[in-house]
Design a protein around this motif. Structure first.
Motif, PDB file in Angstrom:
ATOM      1  N   ASN A 101       0.823  -1.213   0.000  1.00 50.54           N
ATOM      2  CA  ASN A 101       0.000   0.000   0.000  1.00 50.54           C
ATOM      3  C   ASN A 101       0.858   1.264   0.000  1.00 50.54           C
ATOM      4  O   ASN A 101       0.550   2.232  -0.703  1.00 50.54           O
ATOM      5  CB  ASN A 101      -0.962   0.003   1.192  1.00 50.54           C
ATOM      6  CG  ASN A 101      -2.072  -1.018   1.036  1.00 50.54           C
ATOM      7  OD1 ASN A 101      -2.403  -1.436  -0.078  1.00 50.54           O
ATOM      8  ND2 ASN A 101      -2.644  -1.432   2.147  1.00 50.54           N
TER       9      ASN A 101
ATOM     10  N   LYS B  86       2.320   1.632  -3.508  1.00 48.86           N
ATOM     11  CA  LYS B  86       1.310   2.095  -4.454  1.00 48.86           C
ATOM     12  C   LYS B  86       1.093   3.604  -4.327  1.00 48.86           C
ATOM     13  O   LYS B  86       0.958   4.300  -5.329  1.00 48.86           O
ATOM     14  CB  LYS B  86      -0.018   1.357  -4.234  1.00 48.86           C
ATOM     15  CG  LYS B  86      -0.014  -0.057  -4.752  1.00 48.86           C
ATOM     16  CD  LYS B  86      -1.324  -0.763  -4.468  1.00 48.86           C
ATOM     17  CE  LYS B  86      -1.249  -2.213  -4.912  1.00 48.86           C
ATOM     18  NZ  LYS B  86      -2.458  -2.960  -4.585  1.00 48.86           N
ATOM     19  N   GLU B  87       1.073   4.086  -3.099  1.00 47.09           N
ATOM     20  CA  GLU B  87       0.873   5.519  -2.879  1.00 47.09           C
ATOM     21  C   GLU B  87       2.066   6.326  -3.394  1.00 47.09           C
ATOM     22  O   GLU B  87       1.886   7.359  -4.043  1.00 47.09           O
ATOM     23  CB  GLU B  87       0.630   5.801  -1.389  1.00 47.09           C
ATOM     24  CG  GLU B  87       0.380   7.256  -1.066  1.00 47.09           C
ATOM     25  CD  GLU B  87      -0.821   7.863  -1.799  1.00 47.09           C
ATOM     26  OE1 GLU B  87      -0.837   9.102  -1.950  1.00 47.09           O
ATOM     27  OE2 GLU B  87      -1.727   7.121  -2.227  1.00 47.09           O
TER      28      GLU B  87
ATOM     29  N   ARG C  96       1.941   6.251  -7.142  1.00 45.53           N
ATOM     30  CA  ARG C  96       0.827   7.080  -7.610  1.00 45.53           C
ATOM     31  C   ARG C  96       1.223   8.554  -7.632  1.00 45.53           C
ATOM     32  O   ARG C  96       0.927   9.279  -8.580  1.00 45.53           O
ATOM     33  CB  ARG C  96      -0.408   6.879  -6.724  1.00 45.53           C
ATOM     34  CG  ARG C  96      -1.646   7.621  -7.238  1.00 45.53           C
ATOM     35  CD  ARG C  96      -2.738   7.700  -6.189  1.00 45.53           C
ATOM     36  NE  ARG C  96      -2.353   8.456  -5.013  1.00 45.53           N
ATOM     37  CZ  ARG C  96      -2.278   9.790  -4.954  1.00 45.53           C
ATOM     38  NH1 ARG C  96      -2.548  10.524  -6.015  1.00 45.53           N
ATOM     39  NH2 ARG C  96      -1.938  10.407  -3.834  1.00 45.53           N
ATOM     40  N   LYS C  97       1.930   9.003  -6.606  1.00 49.28           N
ATOM     41  CA  LYS C  97       2.363  10.405  -6.551  1.00 49.28           C
ATOM     42  C   LYS C  97       3.322  10.732  -7.695  1.00 49.28           C
ATOM     43  O   LYS C  97       3.203  11.772  -8.337  1.00 49.28           O
ATOM     44  CB  LYS C  97       3.025  10.708  -5.202  1.00 49.28           C
ATOM     45  CG  LYS C  97       2.041  10.804  -4.064  1.00 49.28           C
ATOM     46  CD  LYS C  97       2.754  11.060  -2.752  1.00 49.28           C
ATOM     47  CE  LYS C  97       1.767  11.079  -1.594  1.00 49.28           C
ATOM     48  NZ  LYS C  97       2.437  11.229  -0.304  1.00 49.28           N
TER      49      LYS C  97
ATOM     50  N   ALA D 241       3.570   9.162 -10.554  1.00 46.72           N
ATOM     51  CA  ALA D 241       2.817   9.061 -11.803  1.00 46.72           C
ATOM     52  C   ALA D 241       1.916  10.269 -12.011  1.00 46.72           C
ATOM     53  O   ALA D 241       1.783  10.779 -13.132  1.00 46.72           O
ATOM     54  CB  ALA D 241       1.996   7.780 -11.813  1.00 46.72           C
ATOM     55  N   GLN D 242       1.314  10.737 -10.941  1.00 47.49           N
ATOM     56  CA  GLN D 242       0.401  11.874 -11.028  1.00 47.49           C
ATOM     57  C   GLN D 242       1.143  13.120 -11.515  1.00 47.49           C
ATOM     58  O   GLN D 242       0.630  13.877 -12.337  1.00 47.49           O
ATOM     59  CB  GLN D 242      -0.240  12.126  -9.661  1.00 47.49           C
ATOM     60  CG  GLN D 242      -1.327  13.176  -9.675  1.00 47.49           C
ATOM     61  CD  GLN D 242      -2.009  13.285  -8.318  1.00 47.49           C
ATOM     62  OE1 GLN D 242      -1.463  12.921  -7.291  1.00 47.49           O
ATOM     63  NE2 GLN D 242      -3.216  13.808  -8.328  1.00 47.49           N
TER      64      GLN D 242
ATOM     65  N   GLN E 175      -3.436   5.394 -14.181  1.00 47.26           N
ATOM     66  CA  GLN E 175      -3.336   4.312 -13.216  1.00 47.26           C
ATOM     67  C   GLN E 175      -3.081   2.956 -13.873  1.00 47.26           C
ATOM     68  O   GLN E 175      -2.381   2.110 -13.309  1.00 47.26           O
ATOM     69  CB  GLN E 175      -4.603   4.249 -12.364  1.00 47.26           C
ATOM     70  CG  GLN E 175      -4.473   3.295 -11.192  1.00 47.26           C
ATOM     71  CD  GLN E 175      -5.630   3.412 -10.225  1.00 47.26           C
ATOM     72  OE1 GLN E 175      -6.560   4.178 -10.432  1.00 47.26           O
ATOM     73  NE2 GLN E 175      -5.583   2.643  -9.158  1.00 47.26           N
ATOM     74  N   ASP E 176      -3.596   2.747 -15.072  1.00 43.24           N
ATOM     75  CA  ASP E 176      -3.388   1.453 -15.725  1.00 43.24           C
ATOM     76  C   ASP E 176      -1.947   1.267 -16.217  1.00 43.24           C
ATOM     77  O   ASP E 176      -1.583   0.199 -16.689  1.00 43.24           O
ATOM     78  CB  ASP E 176      -4.384   1.240 -16.866  1.00 43.24           C
ATOM     79  CG  ASP E 176      -4.199   2.208 -18.025  1.00 43.24           C
ATOM     80  OD1 ASP E 176      -3.714   3.340 -17.801  1.00 43.24           O
ATOM     81  OD2 ASP E 176      -4.556   1.839 -19.157  1.00 43.24           O
TER      82      ASP E 176
ATOM     83  N   GLN F 244       0.596   1.989 -14.043  1.00 46.89           N
ATOM     84  CA  GLN F 244       1.313   1.989 -12.766  1.00 46.89           C
ATOM     85  C   GLN F 244       1.192   0.587 -12.172  1.00 46.89           C
ATOM     86  O   GLN F 244       0.091   0.092 -11.997  1.00 46.89           O
ATOM     87  CB  GLN F 244       0.692   2.990 -11.788  1.00 46.89           C
ATOM     88  CG  GLN F 244       0.632   4.409 -12.283  1.00 46.89           C
ATOM     89  CD  GLN F 244      -0.222   5.281 -11.377  1.00 46.89           C
ATOM     90  OE1 GLN F 244      -0.233   5.111 -10.158  1.00 46.89           O
ATOM     91  NE2 GLN F 244      -0.943   6.209 -11.964  1.00 46.89           N
TER      92      GLN F 244
END
Length: 147
Positions: free
Chosen positions: A65, A68-69, A72-73, A75-76, A82-83, A85
């Motif tokens: 988790n 992933k966070e 995500r940061k 990638a953002q 999201q697909d 990542q």
């Protein structure tokens, strides 16, 4: 030779990962390639070989988790959907090879810490990725703050 179209960026999510991501971004900007981000987590049972008489699944889930966070940061900031990542549980070189093939990647970008001595004899993730990839691999030499 045409440029790259689909670049898989393997990140260890350390402070130096930004250097790898920057290099991948530069290549993508020059070639018009899409970026896919991946972080591979080795199962805790690999590290301890089942010698610990306790259930590590909750700890493993927390690690996933958090990864992933963090991913995500990153990638953002780059507008990566999201697909594209991936946080995967497994052996890093094997999973990077699998993701690159499944995603149709023509370049894998990873970091290399340039270790010496015993670490070279034992191998590294970068070396494992290089020697089994079905596409080009760029190992970005990362520098720690004390270098």
């Amino acid at each position: 030779m045409s440029g790259y179209n689909n670049i898989l960026v393997g990140l260890d999510l350390s402070d130096e990962s930004s250097q790898v991501l920057t290099r991948a971004q530069q290549i993508a900007a020059c070639t018009g390639a899409q970026l896919t981000l991946a972080h591979i987590i080795e199962p805790l049972t690999f590290a301890y070989g089942g010698d610990i008489p306790m259930d590590l699944s909750e700890v493993q889930e927390q690690l996933q988790n958090q990864a992933k966070e963090q991913l995500r940061k990153s990638a953002q900031e780059l507008g990566i959907p999201q697909d594209r990542q991936h946080v995967v549980l497994g052996q890093p070189a094997t999973e990077i090879h699998r993701l690159a093939e499944e995603s149709g990647c023509d370049l894998v970008v990873i970091g290399s810490h340039g270790r010496h001595g015993l670490a070279l004899l034992l191998g590294s993730t970068a070396n494992g990725v290089l020697h089994g990839a079905g596409c080009d691999v760029l190992a970005v030499r990362v520098h720690t703050p004390d270098e």
